[in-house]
Design a protein around this motif. Structure first.
Motif, PDB file in Angstrom:
ATOM      1  N   ILE A   1      75.532 100.429  48.683  1.00 42.39           N
ATOM      2  CA  ILE A   1      74.282 100.671  49.390  1.00 42.39           C
ATOM      3  C   ILE A   1      74.160  99.619  50.472  1.00 42.39           C
ATOM      4  O   ILE A   1      74.197  98.424  50.180  1.00 42.39           O
ATOM      5  N   ARG A   2      74.054 100.042  51.690  1.00 43.92           N
ATOM      6  CA  ARG A   2      73.930  99.106  52.793  1.00 43.92           C
ATOM      7  C   ARG A   2      72.458  98.743  52.968  1.00 43.92           C
ATOM      8  O   ARG A   2      71.617  99.617  53.099  1.00 43.92           O
ATOM      9  N   LEU A   3      72.180  97.454  52.931  1.00 39.48           N
ATOM     10  CA  LEU A   3      70.814  96.971  53.085  1.00 39.48           C
ATOM     11  C   LEU A   3      70.679  96.295  54.441  1.00 39.48           C
ATOM     12  O   LEU A   3      71.591  95.625  54.905  1.00 39.48           O
ATOM     13  N   HIS A   4      69.536  96.479  55.056  1.00 41.32           N
ATOM     14  CA  HIS A   4      69.286  95.893  56.367  1.00 41.32           C
ATOM     15  C   HIS A   4      68.053  95.009  56.314  1.00 41.32           C
ATOM     16  O   HIS A   4      67.072  95.337  55.634  1.00 41.32           O
ATOM     17  N   LEU A   5      68.107  93.906  57.024  1.00 46.01           N
ATOM     18  CA  LEU A   5      66.957  93.035  57.148  1.00 46.01           C
ATOM     19  C   LEU A   5      66.192  93.402  58.419  1.00 46.01           C
ATOM     20  O   LEU A   5      66.799  93.680  59.450  1.00 46.01           O
ATOM     21  N   ASP A   6      64.858  93.371  58.335  1.00 46.66           N
ATOM     22  CA  ASP A   6      64.076  93.587  59.544  1.00 46.66           C
ATOM     23  C   ASP A   6      63.903  92.251  60.267  1.00 46.66           C
ATOM     24  O   ASP A   6      64.464  91.233  59.863  1.00 46.66           O
ATOM     25  N   ASP A   7      63.134  92.238  61.360  1.00 51.49           N
ATOM     26  CA  ASP A   7      62.972  91.024  62.162  1.00 51.49           C
ATOM     27  C   ASP A   7      62.317  89.877  61.388  1.00 51.49           C
ATOM     28  O   ASP A   7      62.472  88.711  61.762  1.00 51.49           O
ATOM     29  N   THR A   8      61.578  90.183  60.316  1.00 53.74           N
ATOM     30  CA  THR A   8      60.920  89.139  59.525  1.00 53.74           C
ATOM     31  C   THR A   8      61.807  88.651  58.381  1.00 53.74           C
ATOM     32  O   THR A   8      61.407  87.772  57.633  1.00 53.74           O
ATOM     33  N   GLY A   9      63.002  89.248  58.230  1.00 59.09           N
ATOM     34  CA  GLY A   9      63.899  88.856  57.151  1.00 59.09           C
ATOM     35  C   GLY A   9      63.669  89.628  55.865  1.00 59.09           C
ATOM     36  O   GLY A   9      64.220  89.306  54.829  1.00 59.09           O
ATOM     37  N   ARG A  10      62.867  90.657  55.923  1.00 58.34           N
ATOM     38  CA  ARG A  10      62.594  91.473  54.739  1.00 58.34           C
ATOM     39  C   ARG A  10      63.506  92.691  54.707  1.00 58.34           C
ATOM     40  O   ARG A  10      63.998  93.140  55.715  1.00 58.34           O
ATOM     41  N   MET A  11      63.691  93.211  53.499  1.00 58.61           N
ATOM     42  CA  MET A  11      64.482  94.431  53.362  1.00 58.61           C
ATOM     43  C   MET A  11      63.754  95.406  52.442  1.00 58.61           C
ATOM     44  O   MET A  11      63.004  94.986  51.558  1.00 58.61           O
ATOM     45  N   VAL A  12      63.982  96.660  52.670  1.00 60.05           N
ATOM     46  CA  VAL A  12      63.425  97.707  51.811  1.00 60.05           C
ATOM     47  C   VAL A  12      64.570  98.244  50.972  1.00 60.05           C
ATOM     48  O   VAL A  12      65.593  98.672  51.502  1.00 60.05           O
ATOM     49  N   LEU A  13      64.399  98.181  49.661  1.00 59.64           N
ATOM     50  CA  LEU A  13      65.443  98.666  48.756  1.00 59.64           C
ATOM     51  C   LEU A  13      65.255 100.154  48.486  1.00 59.64           C
ATOM     52  O   LEU A  13      64.120 100.618  48.339  1.00 59.64           O
ATOM     53  N   PRO A  14      66.337 100.905  48.393  1.00 59.26           N
ATOM     54  CA  PRO A  14      66.250 102.335  48.111  1.00 59.26           C
ATOM     55  C   PRO A  14      65.609 102.576  46.732  1.00 59.26           C
ATOM     56  O   PRO A  14      65.760 101.773  45.803  1.00 59.26           O
TER      57      PRO A  14
END
Length: 87
Positions: A17-30
């Motif tokens: 599962i590829r996870l991405h960080l947003d500009d604030t350093g947060r990620m949304v997990l599936p």
């Protein structure tokens, strides 16, 4: 054990599962990952780096093993103290 369970789950999914960080350093997990981690009540998880690996642990499971980890640490400290006192 938890790491073994995670490896089995990864094999069962047969994909990463590829996870991405947003500009604030947060990620949304599936949702599928959140469900596997039992991140429902409480809606929190722990990120743990151990032996060069990055692990997600449900907060409930983390707290359930906390006392055992403390006891293992106390035992290791006591053994080390006894070993250094013998020299």
């Amino acid at each position: 054990t938890e790491p073994h369970r995670s490896e089995v789950a990864l094999a069962a999914m047969d994909r990463y599962i590829r996870l991405h960080l947003d500009d604030t350093g947060r990620m949304v997990l599936p949702t599928t990952l959140l469900s596997h981690l039992e991140v429902v009540d409480p809606p929190a998880l722990r990120l743990v780096v151990r032996n060069g690996k990055f692990w997600f642990w449900s907060e409930r499971r983390w707290r359930a093993g906390q006392l055992e980890r403390y006891l293992q640490m106390a035992k290791a400290i006591e053994e080390r103290s006894q070993d250094s006192g013998a020299h």
